[in-house]
Write a protein that holds these residues in place. Structure first.
Motif, PDB file in Angstrom:
ATOM      1  N   ASN A  30       0.828  -1.206   0.000  1.00 11.97           N
ATOM      2  CA  ASN A  30       0.000   0.000   0.000  1.00 11.97           C
ATOM      3  C   ASN A  30       0.864   1.259   0.000  1.00 11.97           C
ATOM      4  OD1 ASN A  30      -2.356  -1.438   0.013  1.00 11.97           O
ATOM      5  ND2 ASN A  30      -2.590  -1.437   2.237  1.00 11.97           N
ATOM      6  N   TYR A  54      -5.755  -7.338  -2.088  1.00 13.65           N
ATOM      7  CA  TYR A  54      -6.833  -7.103  -1.115  1.00 13.65           C
ATOM      8  C   TYR A  54      -7.713  -8.345  -0.959  1.00 13.65           C
ATOM      9  CZ  TYR A  54      -5.980  -2.067  -0.586  1.00 13.65           C
ATOM     10  OH  TYR A  54      -5.444  -0.848  -0.279  1.00 13.65           O
ATOM     11  N   GLY A  59      -9.524  -8.318   2.345  1.00 10.90           N
ATOM     12  CA  GLY A  59      -9.946  -6.922   2.233  1.00 10.90           C
ATOM     13  C   GLY A  59     -10.862  -6.739   1.042  1.00 10.90           C
ATOM     14  N   GLU A  61     -13.867  -5.362   0.639  1.00  8.44           N
ATOM     15  CA  GLU A  61     -14.475  -4.041   0.417  1.00  8.44           C
ATOM     16  C   GLU A  61     -13.467  -3.086  -0.205  1.00  8.44           C
ATOM     17  OE1 GLU A  61     -17.640  -3.553   0.599  1.00  8.44           O
ATOM     18  OE2 GLU A  61     -17.870  -5.614   1.331  1.00  8.44           O
ATOM     19  N   GLU A  62     -12.209  -3.152   0.255  1.00  6.90           N
ATOM     20  CA  GLU A  62     -11.152  -2.316  -0.330  1.00  6.90           C
ATOM     21  C   GLU A  62     -10.929  -2.685  -1.801  1.00  6.90           C
ATOM     22  OE1 GLU A  62     -10.994  -3.885   2.505  1.00  6.90           O
ATOM     23  OE2 GLU A  62     -10.217  -2.582   4.085  1.00  6.90           O
ATOM     24  N   SER A  65     -13.746  -1.249  -3.816  1.00  2.63           N
ATOM     25  CA  SER A  65     -13.551   0.200  -3.928  1.00  2.63           C
ATOM     26  C   SER A  65     -12.482   0.511  -4.981  1.00  2.63           C
ATOM     27  CB  SER A  65     -13.135   0.756  -2.562  1.00  2.63           C
ATOM     28  OG  SER A  65     -12.829   2.115  -2.662  1.00  2.63           O
TER      29      SER A  65
END
Length: 752
Positions: A30, A54, A59, A61-62, A65
């Motif tokens: 990241n 992710y 992760g 939801e990340e 997104s």
């Protein structure tokens, strides 16, 4: 790099991100992505790498997104991007969204590859949506996508677990026909599948084949055989395979030890389980969540959740973090002990620790809540949907069972149709639950429709199905109805085992149809299925309830001649039959014979003997057996106490009768209507003795009146003899008949 005004080229930056992704260093990845974004725009590879990372690191939801940002910035996802998100969605149980994304791929002109399909097929099998999995397989064929070893292995494993072993073996044959070399995961799937069928010889042959070819020796293959043996209770064989592993220089891991420890606990072999636990620690393996779960499940079986919680707290103090499975086991244990507040506390702790409920945890919560019967079925079901969890076959089974118990068949059938429309294939538990609910409601036509559907789905009935349906047929009291149902199930490939024939014989014997039961016994023997003690017990019971004691004892003798040992149930049936007929001398002889065989009498046998002797007026013997019964820690039934109380009442010994009533209540047995009838009539009778002291007369009648009022308050209806005694004792001269009529009318109205 920016401080020295050196701008890295994008491929180099993407390579660095990819390296961090492959190493699982998501924070560095990241940072790298954020630093790079100051002086260069991310491209498709950057976004795809980050999305993949992710999804791997939970992760989701990340990742979604990032996907939206990618599309907004004008980058069209490729097959790798889509496959990564599909994997993430499937790992979170969001199979429906994953399937929608597959459709979106096609609309965007991106052709799904074998990885996309393999992921969805695997998720479909895990969710129990077998038809959906097979539909995806067909789509791969139509699209001409290649089937590699991963796809074949996914299908083989899924088909075995879905109860389709022949299809799984056929798939393995196709794999070999296409000259695809199976890997150790394929062999592990085959070994696991054959172990599920109990074909351990074939499974071990495959293991030797792996060793013989010097293929990559995989601990999973050994684990599959060990787990298979453990599930069958063949613990010695499981340990033998583990020792064989060591000889092959493959060290067992903590998961294998966990399976063995759990198996020994389930078999009641605590010492063996603890020995393996100590061995595990000696070889340097650390306790993990699976070991904790084995210990918690063992304590849960013995309703020792206080100890389980203390153990868990001790392990947590040493730094072990509980996972969803551990919390689920604890929650289930507390629900089993009816400690719902403790179970809900576990659920709250999961939320505080951000441990997501999986469908299994939610099924436990649903089952526990519905068992309390404090919650509406629909509101509980809606909860699982609000959390975004996809209900599986176990969820539907729990909900359908809850509706059936509440006799809400309309909603039970609604859920039945809903699960099928969602592609979730009902299993045998689903059918048995619905068959039971419909049978109890007398919905014969719907039961027959369900059986036809069961046949079409290729699901065979089992012993439970047979028992449910025969129990329902007993209501008709017709032999032809019972036989017709049995024959229909046989046509549906019900395995005609000893247990199945025993169920049929028991059904006829309960109705006293011993001739029909005997003909079934002959058919059973013709098929080479030998009767056991249970079979003979059913026949003996049938003869006893038909008052054919000679035939009952002839069957008992036949059983002994065939070398079968009678059990406590055999003697219970015979002694009850003798007691009912008042043949207590023969009963005492049989009781002695039972003790000589080393069979300890149970409470039911003592009840029969006390009642039998009491009914023929043999008070001395009934009291003697009663004292022996109490000494051994058994508590007589209310009916047995009534016999003893009646014995004292008939002898005019109402003080002893009253003491017995008090004693039965102290021992947790409530008096029934007959108890009050006996005592009230007894007190009235002694109060009417000539030349009785006035004070005693008043005292006796007061006791009779008190009991009569108490009986009325408890909602019991006195018998006609009690009404006669009360009216005769308390009515004024010349008014006894009117008093009795008035009391009868009063209780008739109350009964209505």
């Amino acid at each position: 790099m920016r401080n020295h005004d050196i701008v890295p080229i994008l491929p180099l930056w993407n390579g660095l991100i990819h390296h961090f992704n492959a190493s699982g260093l998501i924070s560095q990845e990241n940072d790298c992505a954020e630093n790079g974004s100051f002086q260069m725009q991310p491209n498709l590879i950057t976004y795809t790498t980050l999305i993949s990372s992710y999804c791997k690191q939970q992760g989701l939801e990340e990742a979604l997104s990032m996907y939206q940002e990618m599309v907004t910035n004008g980058f069209l996802p490729d097959v790798v991007t889509y496959s990564s998100i599909i994997t993430g969605l499937c790992n979170h149980g969001r199979q429906a969204e994953a399937k929608m994304l597959l459709g979106e791929m096609k609309n965007m002109g991106v052709n799904p590859n074998h990885v996309s399909y393999s992921t969805l097929i695997n998720a479909s099998f895990k969710a129990g949506t077998i038809m959906e999995a097979l539909s995806l397989q067909n789509q791969m064929f139509v699209r001409g996508l290649p089937f590699d070893v991963v796809v074949y292995t996914t299908l083989i494993d899924g088909l075995f677990k879905a109860g389709k072993p022949k299809d799984a073996e056929d798939m393995f044959g196709i794999l070999l026909d296409h000259n695809i070399v199976p890997n150790f995961i394929t062999y592990s799937a085959l070994i696991d599948g054959r172990c599920r069928l109990g074909d351990f010889g074939s499974a071990e042959y495959l293991l030797k084949e792996i060793e013989g070819k010097n293929a990559v020796q995989n601990i999973v293959a050994y684990s599959s055989i060990i787990n298979g043996y453990v599930k069958r209770g063949m613990l010695d064989e499981a340990v033998r395979v583990m020792r064989r592993m060591v000889k092959q220089n493959i060290m067992p891991n903590v998961f294998i030890y966990a399976a063995l420890i759990d198996g020994y606990f389930k078999a009641g072999k605590q010492e063996g389980a603890l020995a393996l636990y100590n061995e595990m620690k000696i070889v340097g393996l650390e306790v993990n969540n699976f070991i904790i779960d084995a210990f918690v499940n063992n304590l849960k079986r013995f309703r020792r959740m206080k100890e389980a919680q203390a153990l868990v707290e001790s392990m947590m103090s040493r730094g072990l973090l509980l996972d969803c499975v551990n919390y689920t086991s604890l929650m289930d244990g507390f629900f089993i002990e009816h400690k719902e507040s403790a179970a809900f506390s576990i659920a709250q702790e999961m939320s505080k620790r951000n441990i997501s409920f999986d469908v299994v945890a939610f099924n436990v919560l649903i089952n526990g809540m519905l068992r309390l019967q404090k919650y509406e079925v629909k509101s509980v079901y809606d909860g699982i949907r609000e959390l975004g969890l996809a209900p599986d076959v176990a969820t539907y089974n729990t909900m359908i069972n809850a509706y059936c118990k509440r006799r809400d068949l309309e909603n039970a059938l609604r859920l039945w149709n809903e699960m099928k429309s969602r592609g979730i294939l009902p299993n045998l538990i689903t059918f048995n639950t619905l068959v039971g609910g419909l049978s109890a409601a007398g919905e014969t036509e719907k039961v027959l429709d369900l059986l036809n559907e069961m046949t079409l789905m290729g699901i065979r009935p089992n012993l439970t199905t047979h028992r449910i349906l025969l129990k329902s047929c007993l209501k008709s009291r017709r032999a032809d109805t019972i036989l017709k149902m049995h024959e229909q199930l046989a046509k549906m490939e019900l395995k005609l085992s000893q247990a199945v024939y025993n169920t049929l014989i028991t059904a006829f014997c309960r109705l006293g149809m011993t001739r029909k039961a005997t003909s079934v016994l002959k058919e059973m023997e013709k098929r080479g299925i030998l009767p056991d003690t249970f079979t003979y017990n059913a026949l003996i019971h049938g003869y006893c309830i038909s008052s054919h004691l000679k035939r009952a004892f002839a069957t008992y003798s036949q059983m002994l001649n065939e070398g079968l040992s009678p059990n406590v149930a055999t003697y219970n049936i015979l002694l009850r039959g003798l007691s009912v007929c008042g043949l207590m001398k023969r009963a005492d002889e049989l009781f002695g014979e039972m003790k000589e065989r080393g069979i300890d009498p149970n409470a039911s046998i003592y009840d029969a003997l006390v009642s039998g002797h009491g009914k023929i007026g043999n008070k001395k013997e009934s009291i003697k057996i009663y004292c022996e019964m109490i000494t051994k820690g058994f508590v007589p039934q209310t009916g047995t106490y009534n016999v003893l109380i009646s014995d004292f009442a008939n002898a005019g010994k109402m003080g002893q009768a009253r003491e017995l009533m008090n004693e039965m209540q102290l021992r947790g047995k409530s008096p029934n209507s007959s108890t009050y009838d006996i005592l009230i009539c007894g007190w009235c009778k002694v109060s009417n003795q000539p030349d009785l002291d006035r004070g005693l007369k008043v005292s006796y009648r007061t006791e009779a009146k008190r009991l009569f009022i108490e009986m009325n308050e408890k909602g019991f209806i006195p018998c006609e003899n009690t009404l006669f005694c009360i009216s005769s004792t308390f009515a004024k001269p010349g008014k006894k008949v009117d008093a009795r009529k008035l009391l009868k009318e009063l209780y008739k109205r109350k009964n209505i």
